[in-house]
Motif scaffolding. Structure first.
Motif, mmCIF file in Angstrom:
data_model
loop_
_atom_site.group_PDB
_atom_site.id
_atom_site.type_symbol
_atom_site.label_atom_id
_atom_site.label_comp_id
_atom_site.label_asym_id
_atom_site.label_seq_id
_atom_site.Cartn_x
_atom_site.Cartn_y
_atom_site.Cartn_z
ATOM 1 N N SER A 96 0.839 -1.207 0.000
ATOM 2 C CA SER A 96 0.000 0.000 0.000
ATOM 3 C C SER A 96 0.869 1.251 0.000
ATOM 4 N N TYR A 97 1.931 1.218 0.820
ATOM 5 C CA TYR A 97 2.806 2.393 0.901
ATOM 6 C C TYR A 97 3.474 2.663 -0.442
ATOM 7 N N TYR A 98 3.918 1.618 -1.119
ATOM 8 C CA TYR A 98 4.558 1.822 -2.423
ATOM 9 C C TYR A 98 3.635 2.577 -3.372
ATOM 10 N N ILE A 141 -6.486 6.732 2.037
ATOM 11 C CA ILE A 141 -7.372 5.976 1.136
ATOM 12 C C ILE A 141 -6.652 4.786 0.509
ATOM 13 N N PHE A 142 -5.318 4.840 0.431
ATOM 14 C CA PHE A 142 -4.565 3.728 -0.139
ATOM 15 C C PHE A 142 -4.534 2.513 0.788
ATOM 16 N N TRP A 143 -4.965 2.699 2.033
ATOM 17 C CA TRP A 143 -4.970 1.609 3.003
ATOM 18 C C TRP A 143 -6.387 1.095 3.294
ATOM 19 N N LEU A 144 -7.402 1.647 2.654
ATOM 20 C CA LEU A 144 -8.777 1.276 2.983
ATOM 21 C C LEU A 144 -9.086 -0.183 2.648
ATOM 22 N N TRP A 145 -8.345 -0.773 1.736
ATOM 23 C CA TRP A 145 -8.593 -2.168 1.381
ATOM 24 C C TRP A 145 -8.191 -3.128 2.500
ATOM 25 N N LEU A 146 -7.363 -2.654 3.447
ATOM 26 C CA LEU A 146 -6.909 -3.545 4.517
ATOM 27 C C LEU A 146 -8.016 -3.865 5.522
ATOM 28 N N PRO A 147 -8.745 -2.861 6.063
ATOM 29 C CA PRO A 147 -9.886 -3.228 6.923
ATOM 30 C C PRO A 147 -10.986 -3.940 6.144
ATOM 31 N N GLN A 159 1.258 -1.042 12.082
ATOM 32 C CA GLN A 159 2.188 -1.355 11.001
ATOM 33 C C GLN A 159 2.557 -0.099 10.217
ATOM 34 N N MET A 160 1.631 0.825 10.055
ATOM 35 C CA MET A 160 1.953 2.097 9.398
ATOM 36 C C MET A 160 3.007 2.851 10.189
ATOM 37 N N SER A 161 2.928 2.802 11.515
ATOM 38 C CA SER A 161 3.915 3.463 12.367
ATOM 39 C C SER A 161 5.268 2.766 12.282
ATOM 40 N N ILE A 162 5.258 1.435 12.227
ATOM 41 C CA ILE A 162 6.510 0.685 12.085
ATOM 42 C C ILE A 162 7.208 1.066 10.782
ATOM 43 N N SER A 163 6.435 1.184 9.710
ATOM 44 C CA SER A 163 6.999 1.571 8.417
ATOM 45 C C SER A 163 7.626 2.961 8.483
ATOM 46 N N LEU A 164 6.912 3.896 9.106
ATOM 47 C CA LEU A 164 7.432 5.264 9.241
ATOM 48 C C LEU A 164 8.705 5.281 10.074
ATOM 49 N N ARG A 205 11.880 7.811 -8.671
ATOM 50 C CA ARG A 205 12.395 6.452 -8.558
ATOM 51 C C ARG A 205 12.474 6.048 -7.084
ATOM 52 N N ASN A 206 12.460 4.731 -6.856
ATOM 53 C CA ASN A 206 12.641 4.139 -5.527
ATOM 54 C C ASN A 206 11.601 4.639 -4.524
ATOM 55 N N HIS A 207 10.358 4.271 -4.764
ATOM 56 C CA HIS A 207 9.243 4.696 -3.906
ATOM 57 C C HIS A 207 9.043 3.782 -2.700
ATOM 58 N N ALA A 208 9.946 2.866 -2.469
ATOM 59 C CA ALA A 208 9.778 1.858 -1.432
ATOM 60 C C ALA A 208 9.608 2.458 -0.045
ATOM 61 N N GLY A 209 8.914 1.695 0.793
ATOM 62 C CA GLY A 209 8.842 2.012 2.210
ATOM 63 C C GLY A 209 9.904 1.211 2.938
ATOM 64 N N ILE A 210 9.676 -0.085 3.097
ATOM 65 C CA ILE A 210 10.639 -0.974 3.746
ATOM 66 C C ILE A 210 11.315 -1.888 2.732
ATOM 67 N N LEU A 211 10.538 -2.459 1.816
ATOM 68 C CA LEU A 211 11.069 -3.408 0.831
ATOM 69 C C LEU A 211 11.271 -2.737 -0.522
ATOM 70 N N ILE A 212 12.463 -2.845 -1.074
ATOM 71 C CA ILE A 212 12.757 -2.263 -2.384
ATOM 72 C C ILE A 212 12.240 -3.147 -3.513
ATOM 73 N N ILE A 213 11.749 -4.339 -3.173
ATOM 74 C CA ILE A 213 11.309 -5.297 -4.198
ATOM 75 C C ILE A 213 10.167 -4.755 -5.052
ATOM 76 N N TRP A 214 9.317 -3.888 -4.477
ATOM 77 C CA TRP A 214 8.186 -3.359 -5.249
ATOM 78 C C TRP A 214 8.690 -2.514 -6.422
ATOM 79 N N ASP A 215 9.714 -1.700 -6.187
ATOM 80 C CA ASP A 215 10.267 -0.882 -7.276
ATOM 81 C C ASP A 215 10.854 -1.760 -8.374
#
Length: 304
Positions: A96-98, A141-147, A159-164, A205-215
């Motif tokens: 979602s963060y990506y 709104i990018f996280w609304l699919w999770l609930p 988890q959003m706080s952990i990512s930040l 470029r490189n929009h990753a939060g924790i994992l660079i795999i999405w980019d």
């Protein structure tokens, strides 16, 4: 409602100690090429961070309310609060963060709040604190699919706080490269320096939060090039240390472009939804245009 601690508030002393350590380290001789700390810039970043925390009391109430309404009334499944569900939400949140981060660079309505984080021409741990005052009220709104899927709202916010929190340490020039296996999977200072670059080759470029795999999966990865030193800031810098101007100058510019002058309704709408740099008369240049010009100039590299 499970209760989890607000880890961002608990991390504030860690932020302060880390910045003091970075300031000490980057004053040593081997870091003489780094821009280091500039007092006015650092204080502006800290002011933006404090404003973000204050406004977070209001925005998080809206976010939590939206998550609870969806979870209580529309969830498709019920995912328990268990060890394995935290693994699932780790990947779901990072995915979602990506897309939130990528769209924040490709849609001016989201860029208007996200540009705050890119407005510094320095790159250090204080830059990580340069956070939006407006984005928290609508970027969720990018996280609304999770609930909707069935993750509990408290788990999502944790988890959003952990990512930040993870993304704090990657805002530094004091760490050159991590081990290769780590660089291959995780977001690192090197990867994120690229993200903050205004060089054409580094834009969006490189929009990753924790994992660079999405980019790497979605074609937005760019390694840091040894022969192309990162130039931090914006294509056109705002050149101010005033927190209020930093927070809202792009909102002003966007709304001015959208609602002034003689334009069609379609063009006015596009000033809100098209990427930064778009102009209705065709004179604007997007990041892809600037990158193409850079590549045609002959400054190509085998790693690109």
């Amino acid at each position: 409602m499970p209760e989890f601690p607000n880890i961002i508030h608990f991390a504030i002393p860690f932020f302060i100690l880390s910045m003091a350590l970075e300031l000490y380290v980057t004053t040593r001789e081997k870091f003489k090429e780094t821009k280091g700390y500039e007092p006015k810039d650092a204080f502006a970043s800290i002011a933006m961070g404090l404003g973000n925390v204050f406004l977070g009391f209001f925005s998080k109430a809206i976010v939590l309310g939206a998550f609870v309404v969806i979870y209580e009334n529309f969830r498709l499944f019920t995912i328990p609060v268990a060890w394995w569900s935290f693994i699932l939400i780790f990947f779901a949140d990072d995915f979602s963060y990506y897309w939130f981060h990528r769209i924040s660079h490709e849609c001016r309505l989201f860029w208007a709040s996200h540009v705050v984080h890119h407005s510094s021409q320095h790159y250090n741990l204080s830059t990580a604190l340069r956070q939006t005052w407006s984005g928290g009220f609508y970027s969720f709104i990018f996280w609304l699919w999770l609930p909707l899927l069935g993750f509990h709202p408290a788990m999502i916010l944790l988890q959003m706080s952990i990512s930040l929190l993870y993304q704090f340490w990657i805002h530094t020039e004091a760490i050159h490269k991590m081990p290769k296996w780590f660089e291959a999977v995780m977001n690192t200072p090197s990867h994120h320096r690229v993200h903050h670059g205004s060089n054409p080759i580094y834009l969006d470029r490189n929009h990753a939060g924790i994992l660079i795999i999405w980019d790497k999966m979605f074609g937005t990865f760019q390694p840091e090039l040894s022969e192309e030193k990162v130039r931090y800031g914006l294509v056109t810098n705002i050149n101010t240390y005033n927190p209020v101007k930093i927070a809202f100058v792009e909102w002003y510019n966007m709304l001015k472009d959208a609602f002034s002058g003689k334009k069609s309704l379609k063009d006015r709408w596009h000033y809100l939804t098209k990427p930064p740099g778009w102009k209705h008369d065709g004179t604007g240049k997007l990041s892809d245009d600037l990158r193409e010009e850079w590549l045609k100039s002959g400054k190509t590299d085998k790693n690109y």
